[in-house]
Design an enzyme around this catalytic site. Sequence first.
Site, PDB file in Angstrom:
ATOM      1  N   SER A   1       0.961  -1.235  -0.128  1.00 36.33           N
ATOM      2  CA  SER A   1       0.135   0.131  -0.023  1.00 36.33           C
ATOM      3  C   SER A   1       0.837   1.266   0.095  1.00 36.33           C
ATOM      4  O   SER A   1       2.198   1.338   0.512  1.00 36.33           O
ATOM      5  CB  SER A   1      -0.703  -0.035   1.367  1.00 36.33           C
ATOM      6  OG  SER A   1      -1.433   1.131   1.521  1.00 36.33           O
TER       7      SER A   1
ATOM      8  N   TYR B   1      -0.920  -0.905  10.237  1.00 40.55           N
ATOM      9  CA  TYR B   1      -1.021  -1.098   8.731  1.00 40.55           C
ATOM     10  C   TYR B   1       0.130  -0.624   7.730  1.00 40.55           C
ATOM     11  O   TYR B   1       0.668  -1.541   7.058  1.00 40.55           O
ATOM     12  CB  TYR B   1      -2.265  -0.408   8.101  1.00 40.55           C
ATOM     13  CG  TYR B   1      -2.540  -0.672   6.799  1.00 40.55           C
ATOM     14  CD1 TYR B   1      -3.228  -1.822   6.251  1.00 40.55           C
ATOM     15  CD2 TYR B   1      -2.455   0.550   5.863  1.00 40.55           C
ATOM     16  CE1 TYR B   1      -3.721  -1.997   5.026  1.00 40.55           C
ATOM     17  CE2 TYR B   1      -2.947   0.352   4.426  1.00 40.55           C
ATOM     18  CZ  TYR B   1      -3.498  -0.837   4.260  1.00 40.55           C
ATOM     19  OH  TYR B   1      -3.994  -1.021   2.776  1.00 40.55           O
TER      20      TYR B   1
ATOM     21  N   LYS C   1       2.546  -3.279   5.857  1.00 43.98           N
ATOM     22  CA  LYS C   1       2.595  -3.122   4.415  1.00 43.98           C
ATOM     23  C   LYS C   1       4.041  -2.968   3.959  1.00 43.98           C
ATOM     24  O   LYS C   1       4.591  -3.202   2.876  1.00 43.98           O
ATOM     25  CB  LYS C   1       1.530  -1.924   4.004  1.00 43.98           C
ATOM     26  CG  LYS C   1       0.334  -2.283   4.008  1.00 43.98           C
ATOM     27  CD  LYS C   1      -0.117  -3.589   3.123  1.00 43.98           C
ATOM     28  CE  LYS C   1      -1.677  -3.612   2.721  1.00 43.98           C
ATOM     29  NZ  LYS C   1      -1.994  -4.932   2.223  1.00 43.98           N
TER      30      LYS C   1
HETATM   31  N1  LIG Z   1      -8.578  -0.118  -1.687  1.00 44.70           N
HETATM   32  C1  LIG Z   1      -7.498   0.359  -1.556  1.00 44.70           C
HETATM   33  O1  LIG Z   1      -7.219   1.833  -2.469  1.00 44.70           O
HETATM   34  C2  LIG Z   1      -6.052  -0.126  -1.516  1.00 44.70           C
HETATM   35  C3  LIG Z   1      -4.782   0.515  -1.408  1.00 44.70           C
HETATM   36  C4  LIG Z   1      -3.867  -0.028  -0.979  1.00 44.70           C
HETATM   37  C5  LIG Z   1      -3.758  -1.497  -0.538  1.00 44.70           C
HETATM   38  N2  LIG Z   1      -5.052  -2.206  -0.640  1.00 44.70           N
HETATM   39  C6  LIG Z   1      -4.819  -3.346  -0.204  1.00 44.70           C
HETATM   40  O2  LIG Z   1      -5.598  -4.348  -1.162  1.00 44.70           O
HETATM   41  C7  LIG Z   1      -5.910  -5.666  -0.450  1.00 44.70           C
HETATM   42  C8  LIG Z   1      -7.800  -5.431  -0.854  1.00 44.70           C
HETATM   43  O3  LIG Z   1      -8.406  -4.250  -0.360  1.00 44.70           O
HETATM   44  P1  LIG Z   1      -9.868  -3.831  -0.663  1.00 44.70           P
HETATM   45  O4  LIG Z   1      -9.866  -2.625  -0.734  1.00 44.70           O
HETATM   46  O5  LIG Z   1     -10.188  -4.794  -1.896  1.00 44.70           O
HETATM   47  O6  LIG Z   1     -10.568  -4.370   0.876  1.00 44.70           O
HETATM   48  P2  LIG Z   1     -11.868  -5.213   1.111  1.00 44.70           P
HETATM   49  O7  LIG Z   1     -12.013  -4.985   2.491  1.00 44.70           O
HETATM   50  O8  LIG Z   1     -12.950  -4.902  -0.166  1.00 44.70           O
HETATM   51  O9  LIG Z   1     -11.563  -6.710   0.745  1.00 44.70           O
HETATM   52  C9  LIG Z   1     -10.628  -7.459   1.633  1.00 44.70           C
HETATM   53  C10 LIG Z   1     -11.208  -8.953   1.736  1.00 44.70           C
HETATM   54  O10 LIG Z   1     -10.348  -9.718   2.630  1.00 44.70           O
HETATM   55  C11 LIG Z   1     -11.012 -10.569   3.397  1.00 44.70           C
HETATM   56  N3  LIG Z   1     -10.155 -10.896   4.395  1.00 44.70           N
HETATM   57  C12 LIG Z   1      -9.841  -9.870   5.482  1.00 44.70           C
HETATM   58  N4  LIG Z   1      -9.092 -10.695   6.514  1.00 44.70           N
HETATM   59  C13 LIG Z   1      -9.232 -12.075   5.958  1.00 44.70           C
HETATM   60  C14 LIG Z   1      -8.603 -13.020   6.686  1.00 44.70           C
HETATM   61  N5  LIG Z   1      -8.239 -13.205   7.688  1.00 44.70           N
HETATM   62  N6  LIG Z   1      -8.582 -14.479   6.317  1.00 44.70           N
HETATM   63  C15 LIG Z   1      -9.171 -14.483   4.812  1.00 44.70           C
HETATM   64  N7  LIG Z   1      -9.906 -13.334   4.067  1.00 44.70           N
HETATM   65  C16 LIG Z   1      -9.805 -12.056   4.823  1.00 44.70           C
HETATM   66  C17 LIG Z   1     -12.378  -9.793   3.685  1.00 44.70           C
HETATM   67  O11 LIG Z   1     -13.328 -10.648   4.180  1.00 44.70           O
HETATM   68  C18 LIG Z   1     -12.530  -9.028   2.486  1.00 44.70           C
HETATM   69  O12 LIG Z   1     -13.680  -9.347   1.462  1.00 44.70           O
HETATM   70  C19 LIG Z   1      -5.842  -5.354   0.991  1.00 44.70           C
HETATM   71  O13 LIG Z   1      -4.601  -6.194   1.514  1.00 44.70           O
HETATM   72  C20 LIG Z   1      -5.487  -3.824   1.120  1.00 44.70           C
HETATM   73  O14 LIG Z   1      -4.740  -3.539   2.207  1.00 44.70           O
HETATM   74  C21 LIG Z   1      -6.039  -1.500  -0.914  1.00 44.70           C
END
Ligand SMILES: NC(=O)c1ccc[n+]([C@@H]2O[C@H](COP(=O)([O-])OP(=O)(O)OC[C@H]3O[C@@H](n4cnc5c(N)ncnc54)[C@H](O)[C@@H]3O)[C@@H](O)[C@H]2O)c1
Length: 304
Positions: free
Chosen positions: A152, A164, A168
């Site tokens: 991230s 976080y 990350k």
């Molecule tokens: N959305 C963004 O702009 C962004 C930016 C940087 C990094 N990220 C990273 O991308 C990834 C996805 O993020 P997102 O925005 O789609 O989030 P989201 O919350 O929409 O999806 C995350 C999914 O992970 C599942 N999850 C969480 N903990 C779990 C576990 N212990 N075991 C199995 N499943 C689990 C949740 O049920 C959820 O469906 C994450 O790692 C997040 O940190 C997202």
Amino acid sequence: MGNRLAGKVAAVTGSGRGIGRGYALALAAEGAAVVVNDAGVALDGSGSDQRPADQVVAEIKKAGGKAAANHANVTTMAGGESIVKTALDSFGRLDIMVNNAGILRDRMVFNMAEEDWDAVIAVHLKGHFSCTKAACTVFRQQRSGRIIGISSPAAMGNAGQTNYAGAKAGILGFIRAVARDMGRYGVTANAIIPLATTRMTANPEMEAARAARIARGEKVAPQPERRPEDVAPMLVYLCTDEAANVNGQILTAFTGMIGIYEQEVLMKTLRKKDNWTVDELARLVPKTLCEGFVNQWPPQAPKQ
Ligand SMILES: NC(=O)c1ccc[n+]([C@@H]2O[C@H](COP(=O)([O-])OP(=O)(O)OC[C@H]3O[C@@H](n4cnc5c(N)ncnc54)[C@H](O)[C@@H]3O)[C@@H](O)[C@H]2O)c1
């Protein structure tokens, strides 16, 4: 549908929602059979629900692809092993492991409870280890594989996110080390820094304030559109045989934008035969290594 990943099997953690769902659909659309892992937890990691993973499996099958659900929690070694087992039991092999599952528990560092620290490190950093270790035992035997870590922009530092940001940033070091462990076995490990509008980035207070400004007739700059499925093409590319030369790298992708990060390099150095004294550093550092530095946090008023 393409066929760049025909015959391959991928596992994507946390792919029942958000950006991970986009990865699972795109991998399947290129011909991979996909293990859709999701524990179906709330944003803070609480609860569990099998439906998100099951729904994405149904979507992939409806589009003519192959998929199997897994509802394990990635925070345990058994969880990581069960995801790999689902791939082997359902499709007979594993070629791609995407470590995407994530949660948030934001607090300023002085309010961060031990359980909020541990929970976030467990899902992101230990989750990468549990799934990558299980995948690498298979990849080492078969002498091929692709590992993707999900980091991230917060890895560079973000207020209220010490847990976080720490996880990350840890993922970047982890992935670079895995690249070095596994390269000799024909495996690559790379990290992606995504950006997308999901429940993780939703900010109801800011959105309400924006809506109120628009309602008052104020001019408000349009929000950039960042669809969760738009990160996936770069991830799919890294998973192809064509990307065998990309290993230990950090890339970014979001709607209409792709990029690659410079690896951390020493900015400036000074050398001396014996060691430095604190007095020497107090004299030299402001004029050399940290010349012109301004403490930016909190941001300083611009000079008149
Ligand atoms: N959305 C963004 O702009 C962004 C930016 C940087 C990094 N990220 C990273 O991308 C990834 C996805 O993020 P997102 O925005 O789609 O989030 P989201 O919350 O929409 O999806 C995350 C999914 O992970 C599942 N999850 C969480 N903990 C779990 C576990 N212990 N075991 C199995 N499943 C689990 C949740 O049920 C959820 O469906 C994450 O790692 C997040 O940190 C997202």
